[in-house]
Design a protein around this motif. Structure first.
Motif, PDB file in Angstrom:
ATOM      1  N   ARG A   1       0.847  -1.198   0.000  1.00  0.00           N
ATOM      2  CA  ARG A   1       0.000   0.000   0.000  1.00  0.00           C
ATOM      3  C   ARG A   1       0.881   1.247   0.000  1.00  0.00           C
ATOM      4  O   ARG A   1       0.879   2.020   0.957  1.00  0.00           O
ATOM      5  CB  ARG A   1      -0.930  -0.013   1.208  1.00  0.00           C
ATOM      6  CG  ARG A   1      -1.862  -1.223   1.265  1.00  0.00           C
ATOM      7  CD  ARG A   1      -2.659  -1.217   2.556  1.00  0.00           C
ATOM      8  NE  ARG A   1      -3.593  -2.332   2.641  1.00  0.00           N
ATOM      9  CZ  ARG A   1      -3.285  -3.533   3.100  1.00  0.00           C
ATOM     10  NH1 ARG A   1      -2.044  -3.779   3.501  1.00  0.00           N
ATOM     11  NH2 ARG A   1      -4.184  -4.489   3.169  1.00  0.00           N
TER      12      ARG A   1
ATOM     13  N   LYS B   1      -3.996   4.047  -1.832  1.00  0.00           N
ATOM     14  CA  LYS B   1      -5.294   3.689  -2.382  1.00  0.00           C
ATOM     15  C   LYS B   1      -6.078   2.882  -1.334  1.00  0.00           C
ATOM     16  O   LYS B   1      -5.536   1.927  -0.768  1.00  0.00           O
ATOM     17  CB  LYS B   1      -5.126   2.856  -3.662  1.00  0.00           C
ATOM     18  CG  LYS B   1      -4.488   3.618  -4.805  1.00  0.00           C
ATOM     19  CD  LYS B   1      -4.365   2.722  -6.026  1.00  0.00           C
ATOM     20  CE  LYS B   1      -3.716   3.472  -7.182  1.00  0.00           C
ATOM     21  NZ  LYS B   1      -3.582   2.598  -8.373  1.00  0.00           N
TER      22      LYS B   1
ATOM     23  N   ASP C   1      -8.490   0.128   0.385  1.00  0.00           N
ATOM     24  CA  ASP C   1      -8.859  -1.237   0.030  1.00  0.00           C
ATOM     25  C   ASP C   1      -9.671  -1.830   1.176  1.00  0.00           C
ATOM     26  O   ASP C   1      -9.788  -1.257   2.272  1.00  0.00           O
ATOM     27  CB  ASP C   1      -7.619  -2.089  -0.250  1.00  0.00           C
ATOM     28  CG  ASP C   1      -6.668  -2.127   0.927  1.00  0.00           C
ATOM     29  OD1 ASP C   1      -7.042  -2.701   1.965  1.00  0.00           O
ATOM     30  OD2 ASP C   1      -5.549  -1.572   0.813  1.00  0.00           O
ATOM     31  N   LYS C   2     -10.235  -2.982   0.943  1.00  0.00           N
ATOM     32  CA  LYS C   2     -11.112  -3.645   1.912  1.00  0.00           C
ATOM     33  C   LYS C   2     -10.511  -4.961   2.388  1.00  0.00           C
ATOM     34  O   LYS C   2     -11.235  -5.869   2.788  1.00  0.00           O
ATOM     35  CB  LYS C   2     -12.478  -3.912   1.283  1.00  0.00           C
ATOM     36  CG  LYS C   2     -13.195  -2.644   0.837  1.00  0.00           C
ATOM     37  CD  LYS C   2     -14.517  -2.983   0.176  1.00  0.00           C
ATOM     38  CE  LYS C   2     -15.228  -1.718  -0.299  1.00  0.00           C
ATOM     39  NZ  LYS C   2     -16.520  -2.019  -0.958  1.00  0.00           N
ATOM     40  N   VAL C   3      -9.197  -5.058   2.369  1.00  0.00           N
ATOM     41  CA  VAL C   3      -8.558  -6.310   2.749  1.00  0.00           C
ATOM     42  C   VAL C   3      -8.809  -6.618   4.206  1.00  0.00           C
ATOM     43  O   VAL C   3      -9.222  -7.731   4.586  1.00  0.00           O
ATOM     44  CB  VAL C   3      -7.042  -6.225   2.453  1.00  0.00           C
ATOM     45  CG1 VAL C   3      -6.329  -7.476   2.967  1.00  0.00           C
ATOM     46  CG2 VAL C   3      -6.800  -6.063   0.959  1.00  0.00           C
TER      47      VAL C   3
ATOM     48  N   TRP D   1      -7.239  -9.596  -4.796  1.00  0.00           N
ATOM     49  CA  TRP D   1      -7.970  -8.706  -3.908  1.00  0.00           C
ATOM     50  C   TRP D   1      -8.652  -7.632  -4.725  1.00  0.00           C
ATOM     51  O   TRP D   1      -8.085  -7.142  -5.711  1.00  0.00           O
ATOM     52  CB  TRP D   1      -7.015  -8.022  -2.914  1.00  0.00           C
ATOM     53  CG  TRP D   1      -6.311  -8.957  -1.976  1.00  0.00           C
ATOM     54  CD1 TRP D   1      -5.028  -9.367  -2.053  1.00  0.00           C
ATOM     55  CD2 TRP D   1      -6.868  -9.569  -0.816  1.00  0.00           C
ATOM     56  NE1 TRP D   1      -4.717 -10.202  -1.041  1.00  0.00           N
ATOM     57  CE2 TRP D   1      -5.843 -10.357  -0.233  1.00  0.00           C
ATOM     58  CE3 TRP D   1      -8.125  -9.558  -0.213  1.00  0.00           C
ATOM     59  CZ2 TRP D   1      -6.027 -11.109   0.913  1.00  0.00           C
ATOM     60  CZ3 TRP D   1      -8.312 -10.295   0.943  1.00  0.00           C
ATOM     61  CH2 TRP D   1      -7.276 -11.063   1.501  1.00  0.00           C
ATOM     62  N   GLU D   2      -9.814  -7.256  -4.310  1.00  0.00           N
ATOM     63  CA  GLU D   2     -10.479  -6.130  -4.957  1.00  0.00           C
ATOM     64  C   GLU D   2      -9.736  -4.835  -4.623  1.00  0.00           C
ATOM     65  O   GLU D   2      -9.267  -4.646  -3.497  1.00  0.00           O
ATOM     66  CB  GLU D   2     -11.943  -6.033  -4.494  1.00  0.00           C
ATOM     67  CG  GLU D   2     -12.811  -7.202  -4.933  1.00  0.00           C
ATOM     68  CD  GLU D   2     -14.249  -7.017  -4.497  1.00  0.00           C
ATOM     69  OE1 GLU D   2     -14.557  -5.958  -3.914  1.00  0.00           O
ATOM     70  OE2 GLU D   2     -15.063  -7.937  -4.733  1.00  0.00           O
ATOM     71  N   GLU D   3      -9.621  -3.978  -5.625  1.00  0.00           N
ATOM     72  CA  GLU D   3      -8.988  -2.663  -5.488  1.00  0.00           C
ATOM     73  C   GLU D   3      -7.484  -2.764  -5.201  1.00  0.00           C
ATOM     74  O   GLU D   3      -6.866  -1.806  -4.734  1.00  0.00           O
ATOM     75  CB  GLU D   3      -9.670  -1.841  -4.386  1.00  0.00           C
ATOM     76  CG  GLU D   3     -11.159  -1.615  -4.613  1.00  0.00           C
ATOM     77  CD  GLU D   3     -11.798  -0.863  -3.457  1.00  0.00           C
ATOM     78  OE1 GLU D   3     -11.088  -0.618  -2.465  1.00  0.00           O
ATOM     79  OE2 GLU D   3     -12.979  -0.523  -3.556  1.00  0.00           O
ATOM     80  N   VAL D   4      -6.913  -3.933  -5.453  1.00  0.00           N
ATOM     81  CA  VAL D   4      -5.462  -4.123  -5.294  1.00  0.00           C
ATOM     82  C   VAL D   4      -4.909  -4.646  -6.620  1.00  0.00           C
ATOM     83  O   VAL D   4      -5.382  -5.653  -7.133  1.00  0.00           O
ATOM     84  CB  VAL D   4      -5.129  -5.102  -4.157  1.00  0.00           C
ATOM     85  CG1 VAL D   4      -3.622  -5.348  -4.095  1.00  0.00           C
ATOM     86  CG2 VAL D   4      -5.644  -4.568  -2.829  1.00  0.00           C
ATOM     87  N   SER D   5      -3.915  -3.932  -7.167  1.00  0.00           N
ATOM     88  CA  SER D   5      -3.342  -4.333  -8.451  1.00  0.00           C
ATOM     89  C   SER D   5      -2.522  -5.611  -8.295  1.00  0.00           C
ATOM     90  O   SER D   5      -2.020  -5.902  -7.192  1.00  0.00           O
ATOM     91  CB  SER D   5      -2.449  -3.221  -9.003  1.00  0.00           C
ATOM     92  OG  SER D   5      -1.388  -2.948  -8.109  1.00  0.00           O
TER      93      SER D   5
ATOM     94  N   LYS E   1       0.080  -7.261  -4.918  1.00  0.00           N
ATOM     95  CA  LYS E   1      -0.397  -8.409  -4.145  1.00  0.00           C
ATOM     96  C   LYS E   1       0.788  -9.107  -3.490  1.00  0.00           C
ATOM     97  O   LYS E   1       1.797  -9.397  -4.134  1.00  0.00           O
ATOM     98  CB  LYS E   1      -1.126  -9.372  -5.074  1.00  0.00           C
ATOM     99  CG  LYS E   1      -1.583 -10.655  -4.407  1.00  0.00           C
ATOM    100  CD  LYS E   1      -2.079 -11.615  -5.456  1.00  0.00           C
ATOM    101  CE  LYS E   1      -0.938 -12.049  -6.371  1.00  0.00           C
ATOM    102  NZ  LYS E   1      -1.322 -13.019  -7.384  1.00  0.00           N
TER     103      LYS E   1
END
Length: 833
Positions: A593, A597, A599-601, A636-640, A644
């Motif tokens: 990160r 940005k 994220d919902k991790v 992961w959503e919203e993670v490129s 990861k």
């Protein structure tokens, strides 16, 4: 030296027409004719046989030609053509005695040699003496007429002949005065000239264009020898300075230099023998060509063997030579000047052409040495550049400024060396070597710049690595919600500081802004990659970090003190908090990160793994009938993808493994609580107390009635209490009943004796030296009797998702759990004591 030796008489051409080459070379060398240049003359004599030609030449020029012996009769004396040096005549004069014409030995029909020798004499001689009898003048059948016809006929074979002096010598002069004889003779000569067949171009040409006709008369040698000698002596004076303007010699425009006389004579005779027309101008050019080439070759040969040149060439092989150009120019000037001196009298066009050839060959000969010298100068300048550049950089000067200064200095040094090596005879171009030197300098400068820049970049990258690796690792160990924010601030601060220092360091290279921007961007990328690499490295150890975090939170209270399981702690809440802290660490390590940005991790992990509510609220797929697992994904959503670190599937697997490996710690805590409760609860159950009160009421009343029993019971209680504490009975029975009984039985009597001794000492008023020993003994026994659980009880099989987790982690966790278990069992025992 005798007259015979001084005149060097020799036969040039024998009676068979063979040319004596060696004899002529020896004549030229002996008489030093080749040093005379154009200052020489050739005098030839022709006439009938036995007309006194040799006698006249010997008296006139002091030669020693063979003379006829009158007492032996009249016969042929001179055969072929003879030459000799005229003694005492200036300039150098060659006397040429030809074989007499109209000889009885050759006969009437053999006039070939007579014509050849006449043509040879006309081609070579400046003055031709024609010996004739006085009584033949005016006679139609005179003996000299065939000779004159021969002379005039062969003259036609000379292409562009030079003007020759014909000196008619009238022998045995009578009383008739010369002024009367001369007109008659000239008239006869003109008639012969007119009668000779001529080419159409020369048909009306007068005799005066070809010959200067002179007439002289001599008395009879046999009858008036004295008068003859006087007249010859007067005639001799006319041959002094014969080649000077107004002298006896004719036109000398076609004369061959003395050094080429031998070769010229050979070639003229060869052409005459081949019965070809003799082109004197072409012959002159040919002689000049051959002789100039011989002279040039000789000078080139001498140049190659010159000691000064050889020493200079050897010195150049070792390295640069100061004054090379002047020394070489001097050597070349020496041999070119010698060539000019020796070839000065030859045809100008030929001479100049051969000089250019000589100069070109000489320059070609010395050019390799000049090239070698330029190579040394280039190498020296290049080495000087490298040394100066290194010294300049050590002084701290800017790289670009140092390169400019050193380049200018070295190029100036090379130019000075080239100027010193230049010679006057050629304008050799050193531009190619200079360009090569410049390319070498540019290449070296580029190489050094690359090395320096690489060193600067490597140094700053090393500093960035040191500045980021440790702090980032520490921040990952903390693993709270501000971890990535702290990492971003750290990355920004260290990167900006490194970029500032880097920009200052490369300012001296004076690179264009685009290149600087590229290098700065690469440095920023490197700093980011350091963090990313460290993040991936820490992600591989996330399971260890999670277990350490769980152990820290689970086994320590809010004040970071070791937690004592007394039975009052809420293990469920503590376990949940510890797992939440570990799960938060997992969410921190799940993705990079650095770009701020959202994220919902974390929320997804907590909702799926901690709350357990996600599964209930998720929509069901009617066709399948099962809920969709949000962690059943590789992204992961919203993670490129490049950000990861741990996929959702891996997180789920890690969490499952984490729970399995930390379950033992929770179980041990629960066991510690139970043990603590048992150790500290010595009261019987309430029903037992009630039964004892009912059944023991009579005994209680008895004790109240008799206080002595009460005192005895109190003393017995104190004694038993002391034995309990001294022998640590609770600890002894912890290992089992039988081991406890055996241990107590072995220590019972010594303990009783020890207590009695201490009581006796106290009764006497003395403080026992071991007053503090029971407490120490109690503590030591309490520590000694703590036994860790069996090693096999902590070995739980692991199926880690991460490849970096090893079996040693299980051992580490087991040892930690043993220590916690020891603490949890030790504290209740201490309290109970």
């Amino acid at each position: 030296m005798g007259m015979a030796d001084e005149c060097c008489c020799m036969q040039l051409i024998d009676g068979n027409g063979e040319f004596n080459v060696d004899g002529l070379e020896n004549f030229v060398r002996t008489t030093k004719l080749n040093h005379c240049g154009l200052s020489y003359a050739v005098v030839a004599i022709m006439g009938p046989q036995s007309s006194g030609k040799s006698t006249l030449m010997n008296h006139l020029f002091h030669t020693n030609f063979r003379e006829m012996d009158a007492f032996r009769g009249r016969s042929q004396t001179t055969k072929g053509i003879w030459i000799a040096k005229c003694v005492g005549i200036e300039p150098f004069t060659i006397a040429m005695d030809l074989e007499g014409s109209d000889s009885r030995e050759r006969g009437e029909d053999d006039t070939t040699f007579e014509k050849q020798s006449a043509l040879f004499a006309l081609a070579i001689a400046d003055i031709v003496l024609i010996n004739m009898w006085c009584h033949d003048i005016g006679r139609e059948q005179a003996a000299n007429k065939p000779l004159l016809k021969t002379v005039f006929q062969v003259m036609m074979r000379l292409f562009s002949p030079r003007k020759t002096t014909l000196l008619f010598v009238i022998r045995d002069k009578t009383k008739t005065p010369l002024e009367y004889l001369e007109p008659i003779l000239r008239e006869d000569i003109q008639k012969i000239w007119d009668a000779v067949p001529k080419p159409q171009t020369l048909k009306n040409t007068p005799l005066s264009e070809f010959f200067n006709v002179e007439v002289t008369a001599l008395s009879s040698y046999e009858e008036k020898e004295g008068q003859f000698k006087e007249q010859v002596a007067e005639l001799r004076q006319r041959f002094f300075h014969s080649i000077s303007p107004g002298g006896l010699a004719g036109d000398r425009q076609g004369v061959v230099p003395a050094s080429g006389f031998s070769f010229s004579a050979q070639q003229i005779w060869r052409v005459i023998k081949e019965n070809k027309d003799l082109d004197l101008p072409a012959h002159k050019v040919m002689v000049a060509t051959v002789r100039c080439e011989e002279i040039a070759n000789d000078k080139l040969r001498r140049l190659s063997a010159d000691e000064g040149w050889l020493a200079l060439e050897e010195a150049v092989q070792e390295g640069p030579v100061s004054g090379f150009g002047k020394r070489l120019s001097s050597v070349l000037d020496t041999y070119l000047s010698e060539y000019d001196m020796e070839a000065v009298y030859f045809d100008e066009g030929v001479r100049n052409a051969k000089r250019k050839q000589l100069e070109s060959k000489a320059l070609d000969f010395v050019y390799p040495t000049y090239s070698t010298l330029l190579g040394h100068l280039r190498s020296k300048a290049f080495e000087s550049f490298k040394i100066q550049l290194e010294q300049s950089l050590k002084k701290g000067e800017g790289f670009a400024a140092s390169v400019r200064t050193c380049t200018q200095s070295c190029m100036l040094e090379f130019d000075r060396g080239c100027a010193d090596a230049a010679i006057r005879q050629a304008k050799w171009d050193a531009s190619k070597v200079r360009e090569k030197l410049r390319r070498d300098i540019d290449t070296e400068a580029s190489s050094v710049r690359s090395v320096k820049l690489s060193a600067i970049i490597a140094d700053h990258e090393k500093n960035l690595t040191e500045a980021l690796s440790g702090p980032v690792e520490s921040l990952f160990e903390v693993g709270d919600e501000d971890t990535w924010a702290s990492i971003r601030r750290l990355l920004k601060r260290e990167t900006e500081a490194a970029v500032l220092k880097f920009s200052t360091a490369i300012a001296g290279f004076e690179m264009d802004q685009a290149a600087v921007d590229t290098m700065v961007q690469n440095l920023r990328s490197y700093a980011r990659n350091v963090v990313v690499k460290k993040a991936r490295e820490e992600a591989g150890k996330v399971l260890i970090r999670m277990k350490d975090r769980f152990s820290t939170v689970f086994n320590h209270d809010n004040d970071s003190l070791p937690r004592v399981w007394t039975g009052k702690e809420d293990i469920r809440t503590i376990t949940k908090d510890a797992r939440a802290a570990s799960l938060r660490l997992l969410s921190v390590m799940a993705a990079i990160r650095l770009d701020e940005k959202p994220d919902k991790v974390e929320s997804l992990l907590f909702s799926s793994l901690m709350d357990g509510t996600a599964a209930a609220s998720l929509p069901r797929d009617r066709s399948i009938g099962d809920s969709v697992d949000p962690l059943a994904s590789s992204m992961w959503e919203e993670v490129s993808p490049q950000d990861k670190l741990i996929t959702p599937v891996q997180c789920k697997s890690l969490w499952r493994q984490f729970k399995a490996e930390t379950e033992y710690t929770v179980t041990q805590a629960i066991s510690a609580q139970e043990a603590h409760k048992k150790n500290n609860n010595w009261m019987p159950p309430p029903w037992a107390i009630l039964a004892m009160a009912v059944l023991g009421f009579n005994e209680f009343i008895l004790l109240l009635k008799n206080p002595l029993y009460l005192m005895i019971l109190f003393v017995a209680y104190l004694l038993l209490r002391a034995l309990w504490v001294q022998m640590d009975i609770a600890a002894e029975f912890r290992h089992g009943a039988l081991p406890g009984i055996l241990s107590i039985s072995s220590k019972f009597l010594p303990t009783i004796m020890n207590l009695i001794r201490r009581l006796a000492e106290e009764a006497q008023g003395q403080r026992p030296p071991e007053a503090s020993r029971p407490q120490q003994s109690l503590a030591s026994q309490s520590f000694r009797y703590q036994t860790p659980p069996p090693a096999g009880s902590s070995s739980i099989p692991e199926s880690s998702v991460s490849s970096n987790i090893s079996s040693s982690e299980s051992e580490f966790e087991s040892s930690g759990l043993n220590l916690i278990r020891r603490r949890s069992t030790n504290i209740p025992e201490a309290e109970s004591s």
